[in-house]
Motif scaffolding. Structure first.
Motif, mmCIF file in Angstrom:
data_model
loop_
_atom_site.group_PDB
_atom_site.id
_atom_site.type_symbol
_atom_site.label_atom_id
_atom_site.label_comp_id
_atom_site.label_asym_id
_atom_site.label_seq_id
_atom_site.Cartn_x
_atom_site.Cartn_y
_atom_site.Cartn_z
ATOM 1 N N MET A 1 27.653 -23.887 25.899
ATOM 2 C CA MET A 1 26.366 -24.032 25.263
ATOM 3 C C MET A 1 25.394 -24.625 26.278
ATOM 4 O O MET A 1 25.767 -25.480 27.069
ATOM 5 N N ILE B 1 21.413 -26.314 26.656
ATOM 6 C CA ILE B 1 20.280 -26.913 25.960
ATOM 7 C C ILE B 1 19.153 -27.058 26.959
ATOM 8 O O ILE B 1 19.358 -27.572 28.059
ATOM 9 N N PHE C 1 18.518 -24.119 22.143
ATOM 10 C CA PHE C 1 19.972 -24.168 22.185
ATOM 11 C C PHE C 1 20.476 -22.744 22.376
ATOM 12 O O PHE C 1 20.175 -21.858 21.578
#
Length: 66
Positions: free
Chosen positions: A1, A3, A14
């Motif tokens: 992930m 950000i 995100f």
């Protein structure tokens, strides 16, 4: 992930994976979901984050796993 905070755009993004975004939809004012070819959400963007969080809040990220 991944950000990302974009101060110039006043946005927080995100990104859940590297799949190509084929469609985006604003589901609430200032909340945009990015979808892949299979209709799965691959990213979420929040616009106007300076009105949603303080600079101190944005300076650190806390992860919680259930």
């Amino acid at each position: 992930m991944k950000i990302k905070v974009d101060k110039e755009a006043d946005a927080l993004y995100f990104r859940f994976n590297d799949a190509a975004t084929v469609e985006s939809e604003e589901v609430e004012p200032g909340v945009i979901l990015d979808f892949d070819a299979g209709g799965q959400v691959v990213g979420v963007e929040f616009l106007g984050i300076s009105k949603r969080a303080t600079p101190v809040d944005l300076a650190s990220v806390e992860f919680q796993a259930a």
